[in-house]
Design a protein around this motif. Structure first.
Motif, PDB file in Angstrom:
ATOM      1  N   GLY A 116       0.829  -1.221   0.000  1.00  0.00           N
ATOM      2  CA  GLY A 116       0.000   0.000   0.000  1.00  0.00           C
ATOM      3  C   GLY A 116       0.848   1.250   0.000  1.00  0.00           C
ATOM      4  N   GLU A 117       1.941   1.245   0.824  1.00  0.00           N
ATOM      5  CA  GLU A 117       2.832   2.401   0.863  1.00  0.00           C
ATOM      6  C   GLU A 117       3.544   2.577  -0.474  1.00  0.00           C
ATOM      7  N   ILE A 118       4.031   1.463  -1.029  1.00  0.00           N
ATOM      8  CA  ILE A 118       4.709   1.532  -2.335  1.00  0.00           C
ATOM      9  C   ILE A 118       3.742   2.039  -3.400  1.00  0.00           C
ATOM     10  N   HIS A 119       2.531   1.514  -3.364  1.00  0.00           N
ATOM     11  CA  HIS A 119       1.505   1.948  -4.336  1.00  0.00           C
ATOM     12  C   HIS A 119       1.228   3.440  -4.194  1.00  0.00           C
ATOM     13  N   SER A 120       1.068   3.914  -2.953  1.00  0.00           N
ATOM     14  CA  SER A 120       0.763   5.327  -2.758  1.00  0.00           C
ATOM     15  C   SER A 120       1.929   6.209  -3.179  1.00  0.00           C
ATOM     16  N   ARG A 121       3.163   5.731  -2.968  1.00  0.00           N
ATOM     17  CA  ARG A 121       4.318   6.539  -3.364  1.00  0.00           C
ATOM     18  C   ARG A 121       4.526   6.521  -4.874  1.00  0.00           C
ATOM     19  N   LEU A 122       4.290   5.378  -5.512  1.00  0.00           N
ATOM     20  CA  LEU A 122       4.529   5.280  -6.947  1.00  0.00           C
ATOM     21  C   LEU A 122       3.363   5.798  -7.785  1.00  0.00           C
ATOM     22  N   LEU A 123       2.158   5.522  -7.378  1.00  0.00           N
ATOM     23  CA  LEU A 123       1.019   5.816  -8.249  1.00  0.00           C
ATOM     24  C   LEU A 123       0.127   6.949  -7.761  1.00  0.00           C
ATOM     25  N   ASP A 124       0.146   7.264  -6.496  1.00  0.00           N
ATOM     26  CA  ASP A 124      -0.712   8.333  -5.983  1.00  0.00           C
ATOM     27  C   ASP A 124       0.113   9.609  -5.864  1.00  0.00           C
ATOM     28  N   HIS A 125      -0.080  10.539  -6.797  1.00  0.00           N
ATOM     29  CA  HIS A 125       0.727  11.761  -6.856  1.00  0.00           C
ATOM     30  C   HIS A 125       0.041  12.954  -6.220  1.00  0.00           C
ATOM     31  N   ARG A 126      -1.126  12.777  -5.685  1.00  0.00           N
ATOM     32  CA  ARG A 126      -1.859  13.904  -5.114  1.00  0.00           C
ATOM     33  C   ARG A 126      -1.085  14.637  -4.020  1.00  0.00           C
ATOM     34  N   PRO A 127      -0.519  13.962  -3.035  1.00  0.00           N
ATOM     35  CA  PRO A 127       0.208  14.710  -2.002  1.00  0.00           C
ATOM     36  C   PRO A 127       1.390  15.481  -2.571  1.00  0.00           C
TER      37      PRO A 127
END
Length: 185
Positions: A39-50
């Motif tokens: 989940g952390e890897i996914h959020s860092r790689l694919l979730d660019h909102r922050p």
């Protein structure tokens, strides 16, 4: 991989059916760690909102610092100009317009009257040109009729003259014969 890696731990934990999960299986602590890491890897790689939000905040902060609230000063100057215009310039312009409107109206009326006179003169000139043209055509037709009549008179007079010349020739010839008869006696 190290010996305490979550992937190794997940491979050793058997899946046990559990009534708590929808698919019927419970997840062990190692699997939970893997899911958390994924989940952390996914959020860092694919979730660019922050990241985008942070960059946007940074850009706005830098933009405002560099501009130094110049837009506020410009807007304040525009507001002052507008209020001065509406309070002082506009009433003055309205008064000048009212004062000058009468003069402009009189000038326009004078110009209109002058143009009307010019149009009347032009129409009269046009009428006089047409009348002169009609008189000229009438004079020309009268002249042509006069010349035809003179030609006919000339022809008649020439004919009478020729007849008179013939009579006189005959008369002189007769007189010459009589004179030659008298001279031969």
């Amino acid at each position: 991989m190290s010996s305490n890696s979550p992937a190794k731990a997940a491979s050793t934990v058997p899946l046990i059916p559990s009534p708590k999960r929808e698919n019927g299986y419970s997840v062990g602590p190692a699997t939970q760690l893997i899911i958390k890491d994924v989940g952390e890897i996914h959020s860092r790689l694919l979730d660019h909102r922050p990241i985008i939000q942070g960059e946007t905040r940074y850009f706005i902060k830098e933009f405002e610092e560099k501009r130094g609230h110049r837009e506020m000063r410009v807007l304040e100057n525009v507001k002052n100009s507008l209020s001065e215009t509406s309070d002082h310039v506009l009433p003055r312009c309205t008064d000048v317009m009212r004062d000058q409107f009468g003069l402009v109206l009189k000038s326009l009326e004078a110009a209109n009257l002058t143009i009307h006179r010019l149009q009347q003169r032009e129409q009269e000139n046009e009428k006089s040109k047409i009348a002169a043209q009609l008189r000229h055509e009438n004079f020309r037709s009268q002249w042509e009729a006069f010349m035809k009549e003179q030609e006919q008179r000339r022809l008649a007079i020439d004919e009478e003259h020729n007849k008179a010349v013939l009579r006189l020739k005959e008369q002189y010839a007769e007189m010459d014969r009589e004179l030659s008869k008298m001279a031969s006696f």
